[in-house]
Design a protein around this motif. Structure first.
Motif, PDB file in Angstrom:
ATOM      1  N   ALA A   1      -0.170   0.805   7.092  1.00  0.00           N
ATOM      2  CA  ALA A   1      -0.622   0.033   5.946  1.00  0.00           C
ATOM      3  C   ALA A   1      -1.444  -1.185   6.361  1.00  0.00           C
ATOM      4  O   ALA A   1      -2.193  -1.729   5.576  1.00  0.00           O
TER       5      ALA A   1
ATOM      6  N   PRO B   1     -11.719   5.004   3.524  1.00  0.00           N
ATOM      7  CA  PRO B   1     -10.882   3.804   3.382  1.00  0.00           C
ATOM      8  C   PRO B   1     -11.688   2.526   3.639  1.00  0.00           C
ATOM      9  O   PRO B   1     -12.702   2.559   4.351  1.00  0.00           O
ATOM     10  N   ALA B   2     -11.234   1.434   3.072  1.00  0.00           N
ATOM     11  CA  ALA B   2     -11.977   0.172   3.146  1.00  0.00           C
ATOM     12  C   ALA B   2     -12.440  -0.212   4.562  1.00  0.00           C
ATOM     13  O   ALA B   2     -13.581  -0.637   4.732  1.00  0.00           O
TER      14      ALA B   2
ATOM     15  N   PRO C   1      -3.705   3.161  -1.101  1.00  0.00           N
ATOM     16  CA  PRO C   1      -3.646   3.144   0.375  1.00  0.00           C
ATOM     17  C   PRO C   1      -5.025   3.009   1.018  1.00  0.00           C
ATOM     18  O   PRO C   1      -5.147   2.460   2.119  1.00  0.00           O
ATOM     19  N   LEU C   2      -6.076   3.492   0.338  1.00  0.00           N
ATOM     20  CA  LEU C   2      -7.423   3.420   0.939  1.00  0.00           C
ATOM     21  C   LEU C   2      -7.935   1.978   0.993  1.00  0.00           C
ATOM     22  O   LEU C   2      -8.870   1.668   1.714  1.00  0.00           O
ATOM     23  N   GLU C   3      -7.317   1.108   0.202  1.00  0.00           N
ATOM     24  CA  GLU C   3      -7.752  -0.296   0.189  1.00  0.00           C
ATOM     25  C   GLU C   3      -6.929  -1.141   1.167  1.00  0.00           C
ATOM     26  O   GLU C   3      -7.138  -2.354   1.268  1.00  0.00           O
ATOM     27  N   THR C   4      -6.001  -0.514   1.878  1.00  0.00           N
ATOM     28  CA  THR C   4      -5.125  -1.142   2.887  1.00  0.00           C
ATOM     29  C   THR C   4      -4.464  -2.427   2.353  1.00  0.00           C
ATOM     30  O   THR C   4      -4.246  -2.563   1.166  1.00  0.00           O
TER      31      THR C   4
ATOM     32  N   ARG D   1     -15.848   1.369   5.470  1.00  0.00           N
ATOM     33  CA  ARG D   1     -16.979   1.373   4.526  1.00  0.00           C
ATOM     34  C   ARG D   1     -18.199   0.622   5.036  1.00  0.00           C
ATOM     35  O   ARG D   1     -19.290   0.785   4.508  1.00  0.00           O
TER      36      ARG D   1
ATOM     37  N   PRO E   1      -5.640   5.488   6.607  1.00  0.00           N
ATOM     38  CA  PRO E   1      -5.072   4.866   7.809  1.00  0.00           C
ATOM     39  C   PRO E   1      -3.582   5.217   7.875  1.00  0.00           C
ATOM     40  O   PRO E   1      -2.902   5.185   6.852  1.00  0.00           O
TER      41      PRO E   1
ATOM     42  N   PRO F   1       0.861  -1.192   0.000  1.00  0.00           N
ATOM     43  CA  PRO F   1       0.000   0.000   0.000  1.00  0.00           C
ATOM     44  C   PRO F   1       0.899   1.244   0.000  1.00  0.00           C
ATOM     45  O   PRO F   1       1.933   1.252   0.679  1.00  0.00           O
TER      46      PRO F   1
ATOM     47  N   ASN G   1       0.855   3.939   1.388  1.00  0.00           N
ATOM     48  CA  ASN G   1       1.091   4.662   2.645  1.00  0.00           C
ATOM     49  C   ASN G   1       2.046   3.928   3.597  1.00  0.00           C
ATOM     50  O   ASN G   1       2.150   4.290   4.762  1.00  0.00           O
TER      51      ASN G   1
END
Lengths: 295, 93
Positions: free
Chosen positions: B90, B8-9, A113-116, B12, B87, A90, A92
């Motif tokens: 990671a 972020p996931a 990064p939003l999907e970790t 959600r 976040p 990711p 981040n």
């Protein structure tokens, strides 16, 4: 000691007693995994996975998704054993991690990064699907070499270092490889050893390296039925405990180690309250240095 | 023109699985979080601690700027801005 390559120095980490956390009558010990050459517990899984993959590579680059420590392990072990490595991370992940893995010559591919970390898993799967001749998917989340590293190594070491006295193992869940392997290795020696998992209490948490299973892609190697119990630890409890370990024990432990120690103390207190004795062993995945941002 | 908030996931489940939501009337980041919280109960608690400060492991970006490097929750928002919740770590392994 002389090693043929640095890979020979993986494992055989010290076990240290944490007297400042102990209630009367119950011992707490921590396995300090930052003593591995790459600075984390993931050297064990990384080495086992690479060793078992070498024959299957056939000119391909080993690829996997990781948020950091596994990436560092693959990167340096790949360099030492001359295996080409690519990492999906990711975006981040810390700047330090990005620089460390690049220093070892690993190729880095960033995911949203939003999907970790699940986003990194999905991207790695997609790349392998698109170019199966280019990538060999190591897949630490499904690769049984990951728990095997701990069944053969970590568990045996804990057993020997406690002289077979260990009664409880309290270990964080990331891929689940550590706790599955430690559990199997210890239970093979004593069926009565209790296996306790530590996971973040929240989906959005700050315990890097640990996975909140209810909101994540559940790794194939993780089998909840093999656990005796699961503890949910809030981020703040883990962070506060990490600070305390530095002050009271001289251990500059990472946040996931703080959460593991918090869980170990919880278990030890319950044993003491029942008026019983016990030897609780926990595992500190890495050191806090890894989380200090460059100025 | 609303402000877009990227989710972020891990959060959600609170926004009916939407990865982007709109906020209509927010002059600051704080306002945006208040409005979000009215629409999606529980969201603010995940982002702010009991004292109302941004949790240590959450980063908020106005467009590409980390609000911690600016005026924090008092950072002003203008039409068309994008607010991204990232976040700080990671996660996973």
């Amino acid at each position: 000691m002389v090693f043929d390559s640095l890979a020979g120095a993986v494992g055989n980490t010290p076990l240290v007693r944490l007297r400042s956390l102990e209630p009367g009558g119950v011992e707490i010990h921590a396995k300090l995994e930052w003593f591995n050459p790459g600075g984390s517990v993931k050297d064990r899984a990384g080495l086992q996975i690479i060793r078992e993959s070498v024959e299957k590579l056939r000119g391909r680059t080993l690829i996997d998704s990781t948020s950091g420590n596994t990436g560092i392990a693959y990167a340096w072990i790949g360099a030492a054993l001359r295996v080409p490595v690519a990492l999906v991370m990711p975006e981040n992940v810390s700047e330090a991690r990005k620089r460390i893995v690049r220093a070892f010559g690993a190729q880095v591919i960033y995911s949203d990064p939003l999907e970790t970390s699940d986003g990194a898993i999905r991207l790695a799967r997609q790349l392998v699907r698109e170019q199966p001749d280019r990538w060999f998917y190591a897949d630490q989340y499904s690769n049984e070499a990951n728990p095997r590293a701990h069944e053969l190594g970590t568990a045996r070491e804990i057993w020997d270092q406690t002289g077979g006295r260990v009664t409880h193992a309290v270990v964080g869940i990331g891929t689940g490889g550590t706790i599955m392997g430690v559990g199997r290795g210890l239970r093979a020696r004593n069926r009565r050893v209790q296996i306790v998992a530590v996971e973040p209490a929240e989906a959005l948490h700050g315990l890097e390296g640990l996975k909140h299973m209810p909101s994540s892609i559940v790794p194939a190697i993780y089998k909840e039925s093999e656990l005796d119990r699961k503890l949910s630890i809030p981020t703040d409890a883990g962070w506060d405990m990490a600070e305390r370990l530095a002050r009271d024990e001289g251990l500059f432990a990472g946040h996931s180690a703080g959460a593991a120690a918090f869980g170990a103390q919880l278990v030890a207190r319950e044993i003491a309250e029942r008026g019983e004795t016990g030897v609780v062993v926990t595992l500190f995945p890495d050191r806090a240095d890894r989380y200090i941002a460059p100025a | 023109m609303p402000i877009t908030v990227k989710i972020p996931a891990p959060l959600r489940s609170l926004t009916a699985n939407q990865s982007e939501v709109a906020v209509e009337n927010a002059a600051t980041v704080q306002d945006a979080l208040e409005e979000l919280s009215r629409k999606y109960p529980g969201l603010k608690d995940r982002l702010l601690d009991e004292k109302g400060a941004l949790r240590r492991y959450v980063n908020l970006f106005r467009n590409d700027e980390d609000i911690r490097h600016g005026r924090g929750l008092a950072t002003s928002l203008a039409e068309g801005d994008k607010l991204t919740i990232v976040p700080a770590i990671a996660g996973g392994c």
